[in-house]
Design an enzyme around this catalytic site. Structure first.
Site, PDB file in Angstrom:
ATOM      1  N   ALA A 149     -46.133 -19.337 -57.238  1.00 54.20           N
ATOM      2  CA  ALA A 149     -45.471 -18.081 -56.857  1.00 54.20           C
ATOM      3  C   ALA A 149     -45.283 -18.015 -55.340  1.00 54.20           C
ATOM      4  O   ALA A 149     -44.236 -17.596 -54.842  1.00 54.20           O
ATOM      5  CB  ALA A 149     -46.273 -16.879 -57.343  1.00 54.20           C
ATOM      6  N   ARG A 164     -38.797 -10.400 -56.950  1.00 55.20           N
ATOM      7  CA  ARG A 164     -39.346 -10.064 -55.644  1.00 55.20           C
ATOM      8  C   ARG A 164     -38.413  -9.180 -54.812  1.00 55.20           C
ATOM      9  O   ARG A 164     -38.744  -8.726 -53.752  1.00 55.20           O
ATOM     10  CB  ARG A 164     -39.692 -11.355 -54.897  1.00 55.20           C
ATOM     11  CG  ARG A 164     -40.486 -11.111 -53.633  1.00 55.20           C
ATOM     12  CD  ARG A 164     -41.231 -12.371 -53.281  1.00 55.20           C
ATOM     13  NE  ARG A 164     -41.664 -12.392 -51.906  1.00 55.20           N
ATOM     14  CZ  ARG A 164     -41.004 -12.992 -50.927  1.00 55.20           C
ATOM     15  NH1 ARG A 164     -39.846 -13.605 -51.167  1.00 55.20           N
ATOM     16  NH2 ARG A 164     -41.485 -12.989 -49.701  1.00 55.20           N
ATOM     17  N   HIS A 178     -47.674 -21.044 -49.793  1.00 54.06           N
ATOM     18  CA  HIS A 178     -46.966 -20.869 -48.519  1.00 54.06           C
ATOM     19  C   HIS A 178     -47.083 -22.139 -47.689  1.00 54.06           C
ATOM     20  O   HIS A 178     -46.119 -22.639 -47.129  1.00 54.06           O
ATOM     21  CB  HIS A 178     -47.573 -19.730 -47.688  1.00 54.06           C
ATOM     22  CG  HIS A 178     -47.595 -18.401 -48.366  1.00 54.06           C
ATOM     23  ND1 HIS A 178     -48.559 -17.456 -48.096  1.00 54.06           N
ATOM     24  CD2 HIS A 178     -46.771 -17.858 -49.285  1.00 54.06           C
ATOM     25  CE1 HIS A 178     -48.307 -16.382 -48.832  1.00 54.06           C
ATOM     26  NE2 HIS A 178     -47.236 -16.596 -49.559  1.00 54.06           N
TER      27      HIS A 178
END
Ligand code: CFM
Ligand code: HCA
Length: 534
Positions: A57, A88, A187
């Site tokens: 995600a 999102r 990330h």
């Protein structure tokens, strides 16, 4: 607060209570007190209903999701692709080329036989199909959990297809959901690959006198549009946003900027550091959530370039915009002053949004991150003290060195020194704790049980978090505002965003409807979880 902490922990078995005790802290926020360390970025206790999401995600949904002209293929069972499909609310505005793949959900739709016999052929076919249909500039492949478990080599497939096409960049991300303890690992994986495969690809210089990149802004609810409006008004050129409303070419041209401004440092600080190491672009922290923070950030950018014309222009823009914001703030404050908020959001909004609440005279009485690291709570200076555990070591740390041709210091050593002596801070951000009052509760990786308990005990006027928390909180009679999706509202960034936010929160905290509400089972329980033998 100590009683509340004890109350939260009471329900847990001793071992769990000991671990959670280190993730729930009573904030000191006093200058001469040594801040307590918080335990963050560690595995969630099994069985606890966490607010967190997975590594996939964080990589596919968060970092790469907002770029419109790269085809993002999820290699995995359909659920992963489906649930990360437009949820999102990252907005985009296609350019003249009309390329926009965001409304699509691309997935290899893995089935049992792919898990057993391998999914590489299916992935290859999917990449080929995407290429034949769209001829995009780039195709990205994202691994879900089973891909790592069965050992499909997605990077080899990507390399093969890239070589085959010749005019389409194909690259892959080993961002299996289990790779890290949260979205945060995703990330980092995304940052590494974007830097390796995209940044620097376009060597045509970009026009503009004051060229920046905006890192860690994802255009949720149109925030990025409002920030771009202000930058344009000031005469500042935004080369690349990582990654709100962005394009392949923006990433590819990022090395042409002279300053990196970092908004959500949690998700993108790795790119900021690598751009500095390789090209010599310095970075500063900015925040466009809150009118004062917005003004401060624009001034900080102008101060860096040190040009009087720019500094004057920034003052003009602020003078033009601020009175409208102040007028709305003054009005709502008559109703919102003294009200309380709780903020539990991913990795930077809990901090950023406390500024907007402060502008409304509201107090944040408890806050925390889903997946922040210690520096997000305590400030960047603690990074050298953070213990690197096996879960973090699992994520590759790229060795980046200065580019022989392209590395170029953006200012002389004397110029940097002069700025720093005037109090200018590069590569720095404060943590959230410093902005919270003494005695407030700072909680990492909050869970369903603790959220309900906190609300029950402290009765905030508003609770801010995400979709998983939304309805259980409302059923407790408390207004709930989603700070991820904005409940389809926004923008909340910049000056116009601040006005939107003040007005919406004013309405929410002033509404009595939630306190009148009773969930059906509160008066008449339909299900009693009592075990009856025989
Ligand atoms: Fe940064 Fe974000 Fe956030 Fe984040 Fe997120 Fe998000 Fe968030 Mo949801 S990048 S850390 S991984 S500001 S998706 S736009 S809202 S949890 S606080
Ligand atoms: C994510 C995305 C998310 C989820 C939001 C929520 C987002 O973490 O995968 O739980 O409401 O902002 O969309 O953070």
């Amino acid at each position: 607060p100590a009683d509340i902490k004890e109350e939260l922990l009471k329900k847990y078995p001793p071992k769990v209570a000991r671990k959670r005790a280190k993730q729930i802290m009573i904030n000191e926020a006093l200058e001469n007190e040594t801040p307590t360390e918080i335990v963050a970025n560690v595995r969630t206790i099994p069985g606890i209903i966490t607010m967190r999401g997975c590594t996939y995600a964080g990589c596919k949904g968060v970092i790469l999701g907002p770029t419109r002209d790269i085809v993002n293929i999820t290699h995995g069972p359909i659920g992963c692709g489906f649930y990360s499909w437009l949820t999102r609310r990252n907005q985009t505005e296609p350019g003249p080329d009309g390329e926009n793949y965001m409304p699509y959900c691309f997935s290899t739709d893995m089935q049992d036989q792919d898990i057993i016999f391998g999914g590489e052929k299916k992935l290859e076919a999917a990449i080929q199909e995407a290429y034949d249909l769209f001829h995009p500039k780039g195709i990205a492949v994202f691994a879900t959990c089973p891909v790592g478990l069965i050992g499909d080599d997605i990077h080899a497939v990507a390399r093969k297809m890239k070589a085959k096409f010749g005019d389409c960049n194909v690259f892959a991300f080993s961002c299996e959901g289990y790779k890290g303890v949260s979205q945060s690992a995703g990330h980092h994986i995304a940052n590494n690959q974007v830097f390796t495969h995209l940044v620097g690809e376009n060597d045509t210089p970009k026009e503009g006198k004051y060229k920046i990149n905006l890192l860690g802004e994802y255009n949720i609810g149109g925030d990025g549009f409002e920030i771009d409006r202000l930058l344009t008004l000031c005469g500042i050129t935004n080369i690349a946003t990582f990654s709100g409303n962005s394009t392949y070419d923006q990433f590819a041209s990022a090395q042409h900027a002279d300053l990196n401004t970092v908004m959500c440092h949690r998700s993108i600080n790795y790119v900021a550091d690598m751009l500095e190491a390789k090209y010599g672009i310095p970075w500063i922290k900015v925040n466009f959530i809150g009118a004062e923070a917005t003004a401060k950030s624009l001034r900080k950018i102008a101060q860096y370039f040190g040009d009087k014309a720019l500094m004057d222009r920034v003052e003009e823009v602020i003078a033009e915009e601020m009175p409208k914001v102040k007028a709305v703030a003054a009005d709502v404050r008559t109703r919102t002053t003294g009200k309380t908020a709780m903020l539990f959001v991913g990795g930077s909004r809990a901090h950023h949004y406390s500024e907007l609440f402060a502008e409304m005279g509201m107090k944040t009485i408890s806050a925390g991150y889903e997946f922040g690291h210690r520096d997000d709570y305590e400030g960047r200076q603690v990074i050298p003290d953070i213990k690197v555990d096996a879960d973090s070591r699992n994520i590759e740390e790229l060795e980046v060195t200065a580019d022989e041709k392209l590395y170029r210091p953006r200012k002389s050593a004397d110029e940097f020194k002069a700025l720093e002596e005037a109090g200018y801070k590069f590569k720095h951000y404060d943590g959230m704790n410093a902005d919270m009052d003494k005695g407030t509760l700072v909680i990492d990786d909050l869970n369903q049980y603790e959220a309900d308990k906190l609300v029950e005990i402290m009765k905030p006027d508003i609770f801010c978090a995400g979709i998983k928390e939304k309805f259980s909180i409302q059923k407790l009679g408390i207004p709930m505002k989603q700070l991820h999706s904005y409940d389809s509202g926004g923008p909340y960034a910049g000056f116009k965003g601040a006005i939107n936010f003040y007005k919406e929160i004013d309405r929410l905290v002033g509404s009595k409807v939630w306190s009148y509400m009773k969930a059906p089972w509160q008066t008449n329980p339909e299900l009693a979880a009592t075990f009856v033998w025989e």
